[in-house]
Write an enzyme that holds these catalytic residues in place. Sequence first.
Site, PDB file in Angstrom:
ATOM      1  N   ASP B  16       0.843  -1.201   0.000  1.00  0.00           N
ATOM      2  CA  ASP B  16       0.000   0.000   0.000  1.00  0.00           C
ATOM      3  C   ASP B  16       0.877   1.250   0.000  1.00  0.00           C
ATOM      4  O   ASP B  16       1.753   1.395   0.860  1.00  0.00           O
ATOM      5  CB  ASP B  16      -0.877   0.041   1.262  1.00  0.00           C
ATOM      6  CG  ASP B  16      -1.942  -1.045   1.275  1.00  0.00           C
ATOM      7  OD1 ASP B  16      -2.218  -1.631   0.210  1.00  0.00           O
ATOM      8  OD2 ASP B  16      -2.492  -1.296   2.361  1.00  0.00           O
ATOM      9  N   GLN B 108      -9.913  11.750  -2.433  1.00  0.00           N
ATOM     10  CA  GLN B 108      -8.979  10.650  -2.663  1.00  0.00           C
ATOM     11  C   GLN B 108      -9.122  10.050  -4.060  1.00  0.00           C
ATOM     12  O   GLN B 108     -10.209  10.065  -4.646  1.00  0.00           O
ATOM     13  CB  GLN B 108      -9.201   9.539  -1.619  1.00  0.00           C
ATOM     14  CG  GLN B 108      -8.821   9.977  -0.209  1.00  0.00           C
ATOM     15  CD  GLN B 108      -8.776   8.815   0.753  1.00  0.00           C
ATOM     16  OE1 GLN B 108      -9.710   8.025   0.816  1.00  0.00           O
ATOM     17  NE2 GLN B 108      -7.696   8.699   1.498  1.00  0.00           N
ATOM     18  N   PHE B 112      -5.233   0.693  -8.375  1.00  0.00           N
ATOM     19  CA  PHE B 112      -4.903  -0.676  -7.963  1.00  0.00           C
ATOM     20  C   PHE B 112      -4.213  -1.416  -9.088  1.00  0.00           C
ATOM     21  O   PHE B 112      -4.656  -1.369 -10.234  1.00  0.00           O
ATOM     22  CB  PHE B 112      -6.173  -1.458  -7.582  1.00  0.00           C
ATOM     23  CG  PHE B 112      -6.867  -0.897  -6.384  1.00  0.00           C
ATOM     24  CD1 PHE B 112      -6.362  -1.087  -5.110  1.00  0.00           C
ATOM     25  CD2 PHE B 112      -8.025  -0.146  -6.537  1.00  0.00           C
ATOM     26  CE1 PHE B 112      -7.001  -0.544  -4.008  1.00  0.00           C
ATOM     27  CE2 PHE B 112      -8.673   0.399  -5.442  1.00  0.00           C
ATOM     28  CZ  PHE B 112      -8.154   0.206  -4.175  1.00  0.00           C
ATOM     29  N   ASN B 189     -19.208  -4.691   5.245  1.00  0.00           N
ATOM     30  CA  ASN B 189     -19.688  -3.463   5.873  1.00  0.00           C
ATOM     31  C   ASN B 189     -21.134  -3.234   5.443  1.00  0.00           C
ATOM     32  O   ASN B 189     -21.703  -4.011   4.667  1.00  0.00           O
ATOM     33  CB  ASN B 189     -18.756  -2.279   5.567  1.00  0.00           C
ATOM     34  CG  ASN B 189     -18.745  -1.879   4.094  1.00  0.00           C
ATOM     35  OD1 ASN B 189     -19.727  -2.116   3.385  1.00  0.00           O
ATOM     36  ND2 ASN B 189     -17.658  -1.309   3.647  1.00  0.00           N
ATOM     37  N   ASP B 249     -10.497  -5.645   8.594  1.00  0.00           N
ATOM     38  CA  ASP B 249      -9.763  -6.911   8.517  1.00  0.00           C
ATOM     39  C   ASP B 249      -9.364  -7.389   9.914  1.00  0.00           C
ATOM     40  O   ASP B 249      -9.415  -8.582  10.206  1.00  0.00           O
ATOM     41  CB  ASP B 249      -8.513  -6.761   7.644  1.00  0.00           C
ATOM     42  CG  ASP B 249      -8.864  -6.478   6.193  1.00  0.00           C
ATOM     43  OD1 ASP B 249      -9.926  -6.950   5.736  1.00  0.00           O
ATOM     44  OD2 ASP B 249      -8.088  -5.781   5.519  1.00  0.00           O
TER      45      ASP B 249
END
Lengths: 304, 304
Positions: B16, B108, B112, B189, B249
């Site tokens: 990341d 943001q 990926f 979620n 996580d």
Amino acid sequence: MREKRDLLSIGHTAFDYIIQVNEFPLPNSATTINKMRTFHGGAAANVAVVASSLGLKSSLISAVGGDFLGSTYQDQLKNLKINVDDMILVEEDKTPTAFVLTDENDDQIFYFYWGAATRFKESPVPIEGILDAQAVHLATGDPTFNCKCGKFARENEKLISFDPGQDLHMYSSQDLLDVLQICDILFGNHHEIDRILKSINMGIGELQDYGPSIVVETRGRKGSVIYSTEKIVIDAVERDPTDPTGAGDSYRAGFLKSFLAGESLEYCGKLASSVSSFIVEAEGCQTNVPNLEMAEKRMEGYFK
Amino acid sequence: MREKRDLLSIGHTAFDYIIQVNEFPLPNSATTINKMRTFHGGAAANVAVVASSLGLKSSLISAVGGDFLGSTYQDQLKNLKINVDDMILVEEDKTPTAFVLTDENDDQIFYFYWGAATRFKESPVPIEGILDAQAVHLATGDPTFNCKCGKFARENEKLISFDPGQDLHMYSSQDLLDVLQICDILFGNHHEIDRILKSINMGIGELQDYGPSIVVETRGRKGSVIYSTEKIVIDAVERDPTDPTGAGDSYRAGFLKSFLAGESLEYCGKLASSVSSFIVEAEGCQTNVPNLEMAEKRMEGYFK
């Protein structure tokens, strides 16, 4: 006892990320990266690597981060016997990193992270590194550090070349006047040379009287022009270009290799063109690097 | 002879990059990165790392690239004694990488790179890795690979939990039906659970009859809800959050640790909340990871 070096390159060693996407995402959205490759880059390191492959005993002073230690990049410099005794190591930060993103329309976005290189400014002049070298090449990097290294090199009668490259915007007119006054050779592309002349309000002749007696303007596929007591036009050695990145830096390395060997400026330009023609044949700035024999052979074939 | 494992996590191990800029550049322009940090991430690895710190014998199956070899990430997994015998290594590609860019307005952009993880699809079911484990957690990753691993795990009567996370959009309704049918616990979620129910056109009760008898919905600062034969509401353990990334996580790891120890669902949720409260106190998904004693102590203090 330190070994004498032919060429000291001062400036950036960097990691380059070349990233392809379909489109640039809007804020607060995501996109998938189609292709991503990392390369060794940074203009100073590019020059040192190519110069070393051409047979110059090279040294390199850059500011690198903790991620440099144990990296394949460190291994590569070691394999090429590039002296890195005076590297500025900032373990808690990262090596300068460039992200170049290209979308389907070939539009590009550039992100640069200075990281460890923010430490250049406060770093002392690498006295021994400069004294050990015959010539000093000031590449992209911190203007303040480049200026003070250049002045010390001048006081010690080193040959000095200067290539502000993409960091040109960081130099004030006074910074430029300071560095140009003490350098022997100025390298730049067409846009950069124009911008420098405008910034210091001089013509090319005035600039040559003021500082660098040799000005080398590289023009990509259009070749290069060497301004000295005469104007020498050199054709590019045309190859099918895969990636032009790093062509300019490798030209500089080829030029300096010949120049330090006492060759004519025309020869320097021709060898430099030949060297850069290898670099554009592969992706990355430090890939497909020729040795001197390969560069000479292609030069001789092309400029018959 | 391979050692039995408590929990096998299947899915992404990733690097990341957390990047701060003043503004996102327009096409064909450049911007300077103000701050850049790299963290170990990837949902499957996050779960394995936290579960291991909590005392579960963990194993991890991800697809990683040549850059994983000799990395600090590899070292970390080794130090935590996480079994990586069945990792899919694609030396010529890179480990999946996420770039999260934030501007001055806290907007943001996410990039990926799947890299090595594109190989999941064609990889065979890791038979031994699954047989050796008591429970299998299917995290973000390739739907096809997750489906076939899940089916084999079901045939061999493993406990199966499933958390499609941010890769949910990659699952067709049929993919979801396939995986949900064979899993015991579904994590998601609020948005993800809603989206799953819509995609398969079921209510939560129907879903529980169809597949996972336990559905755990995490709601960030609003805590979590566990749907079983009853609906259990668990408060978040509130801490001053530095970085919410990885909270989900770590909740899953905490939940599974308690569940495999035979604790009540309420206890599982409380311990999970406590575990995730450590993760949000520091940047990164695998930093400030508690051991079981720390997590229990905070849980007991909070849920008095």
